[in-house]
Design a protein around this motif. Structure first.
Motif, PDB file in Angstrom:
ATOM      1  N   ASP A   1     -19.210  62.601  16.525  1.00  0.00           N
ATOM      2  CA  ASP A   1     -19.713  61.645  15.550  1.00  0.00           C
ATOM      3  C   ASP A   1     -21.144  61.211  15.833  1.00  0.00           C
ATOM      4  OD1 ASP A   1     -19.141  60.361  17.877  1.00  0.00           O
ATOM      5  OD2 ASP A   1     -17.670  58.977  17.034  1.00  0.00           O
ATOM      6  N   GLN A   2     -21.826  61.896  16.737  1.00  0.00           N
ATOM      7  CA  GLN A   2     -23.212  61.603  17.038  1.00  0.00           C
ATOM      8  C   GLN A   2     -24.037  62.876  16.924  1.00  0.00           C
ATOM      9  OE1 GLN A   2     -23.584  59.591  20.851  1.00  0.00           O
ATOM     10  NE2 GLN A   2     -21.608  58.584  20.579  1.00  0.00           N
ATOM     11  N   VAL A   3     -25.329  62.710  16.658  1.00  0.00           N
ATOM     12  CA  VAL A   3     -26.251  63.843  16.595  1.00  0.00           C
ATOM     13  C   VAL A   3     -26.873  64.019  17.979  1.00  0.00           C
ATOM     14  CG1 VAL A   3     -28.316  64.785  15.527  1.00  0.00           C
ATOM     15  CG2 VAL A   3     -26.714  63.447  14.160  1.00  0.00           C
ATOM     16  N   GLY A   4     -26.544  65.123  18.619  1.00  0.00           N
ATOM     17  CA  GLY A   4     -27.134  65.427  19.912  1.00  0.00           C
ATOM     18  C   GLY A   4     -28.299  66.385  19.753  1.00  0.00           C
ATOM     19  N   PHE A   5     -29.282  66.277  20.657  1.00  0.00           N
ATOM     20  CA  PHE A   5     -30.429  67.182  20.583  1.00  0.00           C
ATOM     21  C   PHE A   5     -31.094  67.295  21.950  1.00  0.00           C
ATOM     22  CE2 PHE A   5     -31.923  62.956  19.584  1.00  0.00           C
ATOM     23  CZ  PHE A   5     -33.155  62.825  20.205  1.00  0.00           C
ATOM     24  N   VAL A   6     -31.697  68.430  22.176  1.00  0.00           N
ATOM     25  CA  VAL A   6     -32.517  68.701  23.351  1.00  0.00           C
ATOM     26  C   VAL A   6     -33.771  69.420  22.881  1.00  0.00           C
ATOM     27  CG1 VAL A   6     -30.556  68.848  24.938  1.00  0.00           C
ATOM     28  CG2 VAL A   6     -31.379  70.907  23.806  1.00  0.00           C
ATOM     29  N   MET A   7     -34.826  69.351  23.685  1.00  0.00           N
ATOM     30  CA  MET A   7     -36.064  70.064  23.370  1.00  0.00           C
ATOM     31  C   MET A   7     -36.285  71.152  24.407  1.00  0.00           C
ATOM     32  SD  MET A   7     -39.940  68.652  22.674  1.00  0.00           S
ATOM     33  CE  MET A   7     -40.372  68.379  24.398  1.00  0.00           C
ATOM     34  N   VAL A   8     -36.605  72.338  23.929  1.00  0.00           N
ATOM     35  CA  VAL A   8     -36.886  73.477  24.798  1.00  0.00           C
ATOM     36  C   VAL A   8     -38.339  73.870  24.581  1.00  0.00           C
ATOM     37  CG1 VAL A   8     -36.245  75.828  25.408  1.00  0.00           C
ATOM     38  CG2 VAL A   8     -34.495  74.242  24.577  1.00  0.00           C
ATOM     39  N   SER A   9     -39.069  73.993  25.663  1.00  0.00           N
ATOM     40  CA  SER A   9     -40.470  74.370  25.590  1.00  0.00           C
ATOM     41  C   SER A   9     -40.745  75.507  26.558  1.00  0.00           C
ATOM     42  CB  SER A   9     -41.389  73.169  25.915  1.00  0.00           C
ATOM     43  OG  SER A   9     -41.104  72.682  27.214  1.00  0.00           O
ATOM     44  N   VAL A  10     -41.885  76.154  26.389  1.00  0.00           N
ATOM     45  CA  VAL A  10     -42.276  77.279  27.232  1.00  0.00           C
ATOM     46  C   VAL A  10     -43.533  76.888  28.009  1.00  0.00           C
ATOM     47  CG1 VAL A  10     -42.945  79.699  27.293  1.00  0.00           C
ATOM     48  CG2 VAL A  10     -41.320  78.896  25.572  1.00  0.00           C
ATOM     49  N   MET A  11     -43.430  77.029  29.327  1.00  0.00           N
ATOM     50  CA  MET A  11     -44.577  76.754  30.203  1.00  0.00           C
ATOM     51  C   MET A  11     -44.707  77.902  31.194  1.00  0.00           C
ATOM     52  SD  MET A  11     -44.150  72.651  30.964  1.00  0.00           S
ATOM     53  CE  MET A  11     -45.710  72.645  31.875  1.00  0.00           C
ATOM     54  N   GLY A  12     -45.775  78.684  31.029  1.00  0.00           N
ATOM     55  CA  GLY A  12     -45.993  79.810  31.927  1.00  0.00           C
ATOM     56  C   GLY A  12     -44.895  80.855  31.845  1.00  0.00           C
ATOM     57  N   SER A  13     -44.514  81.223  30.643  1.00  0.00           N
ATOM     58  CA  SER A  13     -43.454  82.215  30.391  1.00  0.00           C
ATOM     59  C   SER A  13     -42.099  81.787  30.922  1.00  0.00           C
ATOM     60  CB  SER A  13     -43.826  83.583  30.998  1.00  0.00           C
ATOM     61  OG  SER A  13     -45.020  84.056  30.428  1.00  0.00           O
ATOM     62  N   LYS A  14     -41.924  80.501  31.202  1.00  0.00           N
ATOM     63  CA  LYS A  14     -40.637  79.997  31.665  1.00  0.00           C
ATOM     64  C   LYS A  14     -40.157  78.871  30.756  1.00  0.00           C
ATOM     65  CE  LYS A  14     -41.171  81.193  36.551  1.00  0.00           C
ATOM     66  NZ  LYS A  14     -41.136  80.679  37.953  1.00  0.00           N
ATOM     67  N   LEU A  15     -38.857  78.783  30.645  1.00  0.00           N
ATOM     68  CA  LEU A  15     -38.269  77.759  29.791  1.00  0.00           C
ATOM     69  C   LEU A  15     -38.219  76.412  30.506  1.00  0.00           C
ATOM     70  CD1 LEU A  15     -35.243  79.539  28.079  1.00  0.00           C
ATOM     71  CD2 LEU A  15     -37.358  78.807  27.006  1.00  0.00           C
ATOM     72  N   ARG A  16     -38.481  75.386  29.753  1.00  0.00           N
ATOM     73  CA  ARG A  16     -38.372  74.008  30.246  1.00  0.00           C
ATOM     74  C   ARG A  16     -37.527  73.232  29.264  1.00  0.00           C
ATOM     75  NH1 ARG A  16     -41.603  69.602  28.753  1.00  0.00           N
ATOM     76  NH2 ARG A  16     -41.379  67.764  30.120  1.00  0.00           N
ATOM     77  N   VAL A  17     -36.461  72.589  29.769  1.00  0.00           N
ATOM     78  CA  VAL A  17     -35.532  71.851  28.925  1.00  0.00           C
ATOM     79  C   VAL A  17     -35.764  70.363  29.140  1.00  0.00           C
ATOM     80  CG1 VAL A  17     -33.123  71.486  28.310  1.00  0.00           C
ATOM     81  CG2 VAL A  17     -33.864  73.710  29.154  1.00  0.00           C
ATOM     82  N   VAL A  18     -35.966  69.642  28.048  1.00  0.00           N
ATOM     83  CA  VAL A  18     -36.194  68.202  28.099  1.00  0.00           C
ATOM     84  C   VAL A  18     -34.897  67.506  27.706  1.00  0.00           C
ATOM     85  CG1 VAL A  18     -37.556  66.273  27.220  1.00  0.00           C
ATOM     86  CG2 VAL A  18     -38.616  68.531  27.500  1.00  0.00           C
ATOM     87  N   VAL A  19     -34.326  66.725  28.644  1.00  0.00           N
ATOM     88  CA  VAL A  19     -33.087  65.976  28.402  1.00  0.00           C
ATOM     89  C   VAL A  19     -33.344  64.518  28.743  1.00  0.00           C
ATOM     90  CG1 VAL A  19     -31.559  67.940  28.771  1.00  0.00           C
ATOM     91  CG2 VAL A  19     -32.290  66.582  30.721  1.00  0.00           C
ATOM     92  N   ASP A  20     -32.302  63.672  28.626  1.00  0.00           N
ATOM     93  CA  ASP A  20     -32.502  62.252  28.901  1.00  0.00           C
ATOM     94  C   ASP A  20     -32.551  61.990  30.389  1.00  0.00           C
ATOM     95  OD1 ASP A  20     -29.924  62.448  29.766  1.00  0.00           O
ATOM     96  OD2 ASP A  20     -29.056  61.119  28.271  1.00  0.00           O
ATOM     97  N   GLU A  21     -32.720  60.712  30.738  1.00  0.00           N
ATOM     98  CA  GLU A  21     -32.892  60.357  32.149  1.00  0.00           C
ATOM     99  C   GLU A  21     -31.658  60.623  32.984  1.00  0.00           C
ATOM    100  OE1 GLU A  21     -31.786  56.780  29.647  1.00  0.00           O
ATOM    101  OE2 GLU A  21     -33.282  58.388  29.605  1.00  0.00           O
TER     102      GLU A  21
END
Length: 893
Positions: free
Chosen positions: A124-144
């Motif tokens: 019942d909630q909208v979950g989300f994460v952000m995925v970015s690329v830094m130096g050909s590597k994946l970086r996942v942004v999540v909460d604290e």
């Protein structure tokens, strides 16, 4: 025979036959490779979290359908259960896996992508994460806390807290094309539940350098559920919602009003409960809509004051090539090359439509997918991006593909199409491609393995089928293996930052797995499909590693105790050897049944009084079948009457074993305490078992309860006591005894009906027991008429007979008789309950103290009776009952 292009479009690709459809093969070809295979060693796990696992509240493992099966021929139980078991066997779990559970939002800079999905205790909630690329590597942004971000439905954003209890079924994204304004709005989010819709705004938080999601508002539909919804491709803030009733609502976020505008559309008078609404979409104009029902595709034009509805396609047009009898439309999607084209999937076919050519398909395919509820259309250039050479660039830019499949059944197919390609690429060819209106299927449909974990070689397929057979039949094998719950194709700019270019191009896929993992997988285009996967072939297949069942973070705190009951009698009866089992038991018993102490005289008197009231007290040796009819008041089947006949045959000694005082019931030990077994009290009304509608009230020690021993056991014990030769040889059959009584009861009913017709000139179904010679009614000189009828529920339609879905049609179970109430005369000043007898053909029986009605009460009663008579005259089912049973309704107005 040479067919025109329009005629060829009526022959589905993949249907077989000698007719050549609109199909182009790629060898030799200008089309390029059209198969897409997982690239080896390209799986990257993004994140694994329990928040990504769907929170399913599945029905119990042992569904009612497990117990509603056809009884075997030797059983006495009615087999009508088999006719309704299919109503309980519908698997509601499939509804959880119809829609794509993940949506992707690409940042304008191309280096970030946001993934949205349902989460929470009840999704019942909208979950989300952000995925970015830094130096050909994946970086996942999540909460604290290292978990996914959450946006609450109804307010707040980015944090925890309480949320709406409604499960999110779909998430739709509408990106903002002019990102970079002062509000930093990236997109608008649209969320649907079963009865509500909610809008969100997605902004980029420049301070935290991550997206934030805030709920703007919502709308609840209290009387009807939501079928589908979509964003407008023309107006950024507009959304369309389709309800199960066929109503359409248009919402505009710019007006800051979430009430919506109901679109006044007249669908005609061909509504049918079997026709369900499927989907809706915007067409080439903001006020031109496409609406799909299970039997038709409609074009709705709202540009003028008066709405215009026309039919684009009907399901009957595809019956020739549809193997399914119940063919219906299931899914709708926009398709290329422009807003005039749409793809609609039915149970067997995938059809490409042009709204400018109603009732004429552009292309058709036989898809071969079970339950294809998911469909999306893409440009072929998205699947063949980031390539090393551009020899097939023109084909990629002008070609299109449709991904059709089922998340529940874990199968997806790819359908490619486009126009014919010129020999040389150039300005003239580009102009010709725009003028060309005929489309062709590029290659046959191909399978695309979205999970990339399933090897399609013969050995792996055989092992999977064997693993399915090991599971219990009430467990869905889909819930015991790792499934793809959703996927999204990343933009070519984002994919180019992660991997090198492929020879002929490919695409990068992000998928959500049922094990709670987000994975990134690279696919490359190929000339041939790959069915053998080296990294999966040697893996041991186990369908119990994953289980999509409700998970609890709390362990069970209470001690587990199990109590075992011995059902040896029930098992013997179900196996058909109850007589042999009881014979062996009784022979090994040291005390003979006849040597037992007699039961108390009080019980004997009670049973004798009951039998005398039922007219069975004169001769207990062999009561007549006609005597059992005397007790029939309410509608009863021959099956029930035969059972009462068997109860009447039992000697008094065995009846005294079957009925006891509640204080005499045996106690069993449960948790070191003696607990009395529960039985229903015998009703006060004079009747034989099976008793009708007994109240499960509390007992006192003087109440008579029973029967405490089932009738089959009593019949077997009675046969053993009589020392029949059949019992010694094991030839006595309880089923045969019941069948004999059925025939006897039916024969008596037929004879009585003939006698009554000759003497009273009654109709064919009237039964009079007054003319039965020696078996005349005791203490009664009035004629008792017994009409028979067959309930409407047992009437099979022509369709049911054609589809072999008719219910059990044995006369023993589906033919009912009842006692006709006598005409009532209201000339007396005070009357009792007999005044209700003329309200309906059935004689009513009241388990209540006798009361007399005063003249004022009788006046009120006559007024109410007149109103009820008017209601009966207008009720078709009641009139059909009276006609079928041939009983006259006695009502005084």
């Amino acid at each position: 025979m040479e067919f025109s292009e329009e005629w060829k479009s009526w022959f589905p690709i993949g249907a077989g036959g000698s007719t050549v459809p609109l199909l182009l093969h790629s060898n030799p070809s200008k089309l390029g490779p059209l198969f897409f295979n997982p690239k080896p060693n390209s799986i990257t796990q993004i994140i694994s979290s329990l928040s990504l696992i769907p929170s399913l509240h599945l029905p119990p493992h042992l569904l009612p359908s497990r117990f509603l099966v056809s009884s075997n021929p030797s059983s006495i139980l009615p087999s009508t259960a088999s006719s309704i078991s299919q109503r309980f066997s519908q698997n509601d779990t499939v509804s959880y896996f119809i829609h794509n559970r993940i949506q992707t939002l690409n940042y304008p800079n191309g280096s970030n992508v946001v993934l949205f999905f349902p989460t929470g205790d009840n999704d019942d909630q909208v979950g989300f994460v952000m995925v970015s690329v830094m130096g050909s590597k994946l970086r996942v942004v999540v909460d604290e806390n290292g978990d996914v971000f959450r946006a609450l439905v109804g307010g707040g954003g980015g944090g925890g807290g309480s949320s709406s209890s409604h499960r999110i079924l779909r998430i739709l994204i509408n990106p903002v094309p002019d990102f970079g304004d002062e509000c930093n709005v990236l997109a608008y989010l649209f969320v649907t539940t079963l009865y509500s819709v909610h809008w969100f705004v997605v902004r980029h938080d420049s301070i935290l350098d991550r997206p934030s999601v805030v709920c703007l508002g919502g709308k609840v539909f209290k009387t009807c559920s939501i079928v589908n919804a979509c964003w407008s491709p023309h107006v950024l803030e507009e959304t369309l919602v389709l309800l199960q009733s066929g109503e359409l609502f248009l919402f505009d976020l710019e007006s800051n009003s979430f009430k919506g505008t109901r679109l006044r559309i007249a669908w005609g008078d061909d509504s049918d409960e079997n026709k369900v609404w499927v989907s809706c979409e915007f067409s080439w104009h903001p006020r031109v809509l496409i609406v799909v029902r299970s039997d038709a595709v409609f074009l709705v034009d709202l540009r003028l004051d008066e709405c215009s509805v026309s039919c684009l396609m009907r399901i009957e047009m595809f019956r020739m090539y549809a193997p399914e009898r119940n063919e219906q439309f299931l899914a709708l999607s926009r398709a290329g090359p422009d807003d005039f084209y749409f793809a609609v999937a039915s149970t067997s076919l995938l059809v490409l439509l042009d709204v400018r050519k109603p009732l004429v398909p552009v292309l058709q395919w036989v898809h071969g997918i079970d339950g294809p509820y998911y469909m999306t259309a893409l440009s072929l250039s998205m699947l063949r991006s980031h390539s090393k050479e551009d020899s097939f660039k023109f084909a990629s830019d002008t070609g299109f593909c449709i991904i059709l499949g089922s998340f529940w059944n874990c199968e997806f197919n790819l359908f490619c199409y486009g126009s014919t390609l010129p020999v040389q690429n150039g300005s003239s060819a580009s102009m010709l491609s725009k003028i060309e209106t005929s489309f062709y299927a590029w290659e046959l449909p191909s399978e695309i393995n979205l999970s990339s974990h399933e090897c399609s070689c013969g050995s792996c397929l055989l092992r999977e089928e064997l693993s399915k057979d090991v599971l219990p039949e009430w467990v869905d094998w889909q819930l015991k293996k790792e499934m793809v719950l959703g996927f999204g194709i990343l933009s070519s700019n984002f994919a180019s930052l992660l991997c090198e270019a492929d020879e002929h191009g490919g695409f990068t896929l992000i998928r959500l797995m049922s094990s709670g993992k987000l994975e990134l997988q690279r696919y490359h285009s190929s000339w041939t499909p790959v069915r053998y996967l080296d990294n999966c072939h040697e893996e041991e297949l186990s369908l119990d590693r994953y289980a999509l069942y409700p998970m609890s973070t709390e362990q069970y705190k209470f001690p587990r105790r199990f109590h075992y009951l011995k059902f040896d009698y029930l098992h013997s009866y179900a196996s058909g050897d109850l007589m042999q089992f009881l014979t062996k038991k009784l022979k090994n018993t040291s005390v003979d049944v006849q040597d037992k102490e007699p039961v108390a005289t009080e019980m004997h008197e009670f049973l004798s009084e009951k039998l005398n009231a039922c007219g069975l007290g004169r001769s207990r040796s062999c009561p007549a079948s006609s005597a059992v009819f005397k007790e029939v008041k309410l509608p009863e089947s021959f099956h029930e009457i035969a059972l009462r006949r068997l109860w009447a045959d039992l000697p008094m000694e065995l009846l005294q074993l079957a009925f006891l005082k509640y204080s005499e019931c045996r106690e069993v030990v449960v948790d070191q305490h003696k607990v009395a077994l529960e039985f229903l009290a015998v009703p006060d009304l004079p009747q034989l078992p099976p008793f009708f509608l007994r109240k499960p009230s509390r007992h006192n020690n003087n109440d008579i309860v029973g029967p405490v021993i089932p009738l089959p056991v009593l019949l077997a014990v009675n046969e053993f006591r009589n020392e029949c030769s059949d019992s010694e040889k094991g030839e006595f059959s309880i089923e045969a005894e019941l069948s004999l009584k059925y025939k006897e009861v039916m024969q008596v009913a037929d004879e009585i009906a003939v006698s009554a017709h000759d003497s009273m000139q009654l109709d064919d179904h009237a039964v009079s027991l007054a003319e039965d010679g020696e078996e005349a009614w005791v203490g009664s000189s009035k004629v008792k008429a017994f009409p028979s009828y067959r309930p409407v529920a047992f009437n099979c339609s022509t369709t049911d007979l054609f589809e072999e879905k008719s219910v059990y049609t044995d006369k023993v179970y589906d033919t009912f008789i009842f006692h006709v109430a006598e005409k009532f005369s209201d000339q007396t000043e005070s009357v009792g309950e007999e005044m209700f007898d003329d309200l309906c053909p059935v004689e009513l029986r009241f388990n209540a103290p006798v009361k007399k009605f005063t003249p004022q009460g009788l006046k009120t009663y006559n007024l109410l009776k007149k109103q009820m008579s008017n209601w009966q005259e207008k009720m078709d089912s009641y009139k059909e009952f009276c006609i079928q049973s041939r009983s006259q309704k006695v009502v005084k107005k």
